[in-house]
Design a protein around this motif. Structure first.
Motif, PDB file in Angstrom:
ATOM      1  N   SER A 147       0.818  -1.215   0.000  1.00 46.83           N
ATOM      2  CA  SER A 147       0.000   0.000   0.000  1.00 46.83           C
ATOM      3  C   SER A 147       0.851   1.264   0.000  1.00 46.83           C
ATOM      4  CB  SER A 147      -0.928   0.018   1.225  1.00 46.83           C
ATOM      5  OG  SER A 147      -0.182   0.136   2.429  1.00 46.83           O
ATOM      6  N   THR A 148       2.177   1.114  -0.037  1.00 45.75           N
ATOM      7  CA  THR A 148       3.069   2.268  -0.016  1.00 45.75           C
ATOM      8  C   THR A 148       2.900   3.092  -1.299  1.00 45.75           C
ATOM      9  OG1 THR A 148       4.655   0.927   1.233  1.00 45.75           O
ATOM     10  CG2 THR A 148       5.460   2.987   0.299  1.00 45.75           C
ATOM     11  N   PRO A 149       2.820   4.408  -1.193  1.00 44.78           N
ATOM     12  CA  PRO A 149       2.708   5.242  -2.396  1.00 44.78           C
ATOM     13  C   PRO A 149       3.852   4.995  -3.370  1.00 44.78           C
ATOM     14  CG  PRO A 149       2.252   6.543  -0.437  1.00 44.78           C
ATOM     15  CD  PRO A 149       2.748   5.208   0.048  1.00 44.78           C
ATOM     16  N   GLY A 150       3.516   5.002  -4.665  1.00 46.46           N
ATOM     17  CA  GLY A 150       4.519   4.795  -5.708  1.00 46.46           C
ATOM     18  C   GLY A 150       4.521   3.401  -6.304  1.00 46.46           C
ATOM     19  N   GLU A 193       8.129   3.553  -8.080  1.00 45.13           N
ATOM     20  CA  GLU A 193       8.671   4.872  -8.364  1.00 45.13           C
ATOM     21  C   GLU A 193       8.861   5.627  -7.055  1.00 45.13           C
ATOM     22  OE1 GLU A 193       7.795   8.919 -11.001  1.00 45.13           O
ATOM     23  OE2 GLU A 193       6.472   7.170 -11.186  1.00 45.13           O
ATOM     24  N   ASN A 194      10.128   5.721  -6.641  1.00 48.88           N
ATOM     25  CA  ASN A 194      10.486   6.417  -5.396  1.00 48.88           C
ATOM     26  C   ASN A 194       9.660   5.912  -4.208  1.00 48.88           C
ATOM     27  OD1 ASN A 194      12.393   8.068  -6.741  1.00 48.88           O
ATOM     28  ND2 ASN A 194      10.766   9.474  -7.385  1.00 48.88           N
ATOM     29  N   VAL A 195       9.616   4.602  -4.070  1.00 45.11           N
ATOM     30  CA  VAL A 195       8.861   3.971  -2.988  1.00 45.11           C
ATOM     31  C   VAL A 195       9.730   3.947  -1.732  1.00 45.11           C
ATOM     32  CG1 VAL A 195       7.754   1.843  -2.207  1.00 45.11           C
ATOM     33  CG2 VAL A 195       7.502   2.589  -4.584  1.00 45.11           C
ATOM     34  N   ARG A 196       9.228   4.530  -0.663  1.00 44.36           N
ATOM     35  CA  ARG A 196       9.999   4.650   0.578  1.00 44.36           C
ATOM     36  C   ARG A 196       9.696   3.468   1.509  1.00 44.36           C
ATOM     37  NH1 ARG A 196      12.344   9.626   1.628  1.00 44.36           N
ATOM     38  NH2 ARG A 196      12.031  11.161  -0.041  1.00 44.36           N
ATOM     39  N   VAL A 242       2.616   0.524  -8.434  1.00 41.41           N
ATOM     40  CA  VAL A 242       1.546   0.308  -9.406  1.00 41.41           C
ATOM     41  C   VAL A 242       1.606  -1.135  -9.882  1.00 41.41           C
ATOM     42  CG1 VAL A 242       0.605   0.960 -11.659  1.00 41.41           C
ATOM     43  CG2 VAL A 242       1.568   2.717 -10.156  1.00 41.41           C
TER      44      VAL A 242
END
Length: 403
Positions: free
Chosen positions: A194-197, A218-221, A199
């Motif tokens: 569920s981390t932003p970035g 993409e730039n997943v922290r 897909v």
């Protein structure tokens, strides 16, 4: 030895009683209509919940982590009885793969957080290994993870990611540094899906099912605390995990049960059982018995704590190629009806995309004939996943023949 045999007989009776009392008609249906090694997602989660209540969801885990703590022979007995009873399997990604890796390399905090949630189904896992340019040559992976303070920022993609469309966690290999050897500088990372970035895009199989995916980052922290093992030493964890993926289960029980079912289906079939087909079934039966004997030898070695080495590669080759051969026999036995595409009567491991929705249980011919072509198409992947069989032959050539 007699006492041990009596204990195993009692255990087998206990397993049979449990399966008889807990397997519903719907769960048996899901198990019998699988089109790949994966069951319908809802059914496998329902079955895992039943096993978890009994304390049997993780047969190989130590009891201190909520596992059953069974011996290798007990695990073999349970799996044999499960396939004979027609129960769906539990997804291997969490309990059979990520779980043992966390038990072997995780911190106390990681074990306390992830293992209970894996057992109760709150966390459902997928595997982030292969990339568009790194499959069998896994050390060629390029997905980057750059450290910024207490986080790793991940960018890249993974492909052929089974059930990423329903998973909420991924165990993933990322490149955190460059070194002289490609196996160095790789880190084993646990990623919240569920981390932003992140897909997820579907890859539709030839059978029409959405089981595989490509996942983009993409730039997943990701917190550094989610590294399993040591930073830059993920290859050690990955090799450990692959032992469970390639050699952690037996193929013969399911093949024997499938052959018995096929013979029973043929007895009620409208199509003629030709001598050629019956002869091929007989040869296949002998091959399964040979495979079973080899698996029992390995089981004996594991029970005595002896390493199995390249035997895991040998069993992966033999098991998956016999699975493929069995789907070919099913397809031949199904006759002309198997040419039809009838996914509506199956219980696949993922949704059928762009399917018009013919009423459930409607099919031309018998259900097993509708399932046969879809199982055949899906099983083509068996000799590719978990390291292609060509790679497994190279492993055997190097370790056994010193080539």
């Amino acid at each position: 030895m007699i006492a041990e045999a009596n204990e195993l007989d009692a255990f087998k009776a206990e397993v049979r009683k449990f399966l008889s009392e807990n397997l519903t008609a719907e769960l048996r249906k899901a198990g019998s209509r699988m089109t790949s090694v994966y069951a319908d997602h809802a059914a496998q989660m329902e079955w895992q919940a039943i096993l978890h209540r009994r304390g049997w969801a993780a047969p190989a885990w130590p009891t201190e982590y909520g596992g059953a703590g069974w011996s290798p022979m007990q695990r073999h007995i349970f799996e044999s009885e499960r396939v004979k009873a027609g129960a769906p399997p539990v997804s291997p990604m969490g309990i059979k793969m990520a779980g043992p890796a966390i038990i072997g390399f995780g911190t106390d905090d990681q074990k306390k957080h992830f293992l209970p949630r894996m057992l109760n189904g709150e966390h459902f896992w997928c595997q982030g290994y292969s990339e568009p340019q790194a499959g069998s040559d896994l050390a060629a992976l390029q997905m980057k993870a750059e450290r910024h303070g207490d986080e790793l920022i991940c960018s890249g993609s993974k492909i052929w990611t089974t059930h990423a469309n329903v998973a909420n966690w991924m165990f993933c290999l990322v490149r955190t540094s460059k070194a002289e050897r490609r196996q160095q500088g790789i880190t084993f990372l646990l990623i919240d899906m569920s981390t932003p970035g992140i897909v997820v895009q579907p890859i539709v199989m030839a059978s029409g099912e959405w089981i595989q995916n490509q996942v983009f980052f993409e730039n997943v922290r990701v917190p550094v605390s989610n590294v399993l093992g040591d930073l830059d030493d993920g290859w050690t964890v990955a090799k450990y995990l692959l032992e469970f993926e390639r050699g952690g289960s037996a193929y013969a029980p399911a093949l024997r049960a499938g052959l018995d079912t096929l013979r029973s289906n043929l007895d009620g079939s409208r199509f003629e059982k030709t001598p050629e087909l019956l002869g091929r079934l007989a040869v296949f039966a002998v091959q399964v018995e040979v495979l079973d004997a080899l698996e029992m030898e390995i089981l004996s070695a594991v029970s005595q704590g002896r390493p199995i080495g390249s035997d895991a590669s040998m069993m992966k080759i033999l098991g998956t190629e016999l699975e493929q051969r069995f789907t070919e026999l099913q397809l031949e036995a199904a006759g002309p009806i198997s040419r039809a595409w009838q996914p509506g009567t199956t219980a696949p491991g993922g949704p059928i995309l762009s399917y018009p929705g013919i009423p459930e249980d409607y099919c031309t011919g018998d259900v097993w004939q509708a399932v046969a072509p879809l199982r055949y198409l899906n099983e083509r992947a068996g000799s590719i996943y978990a390291g292609t069989n060509e790679i497994q032959r190279n492993i055997i050539a190097k370790s056994e023949l010193r080539l």
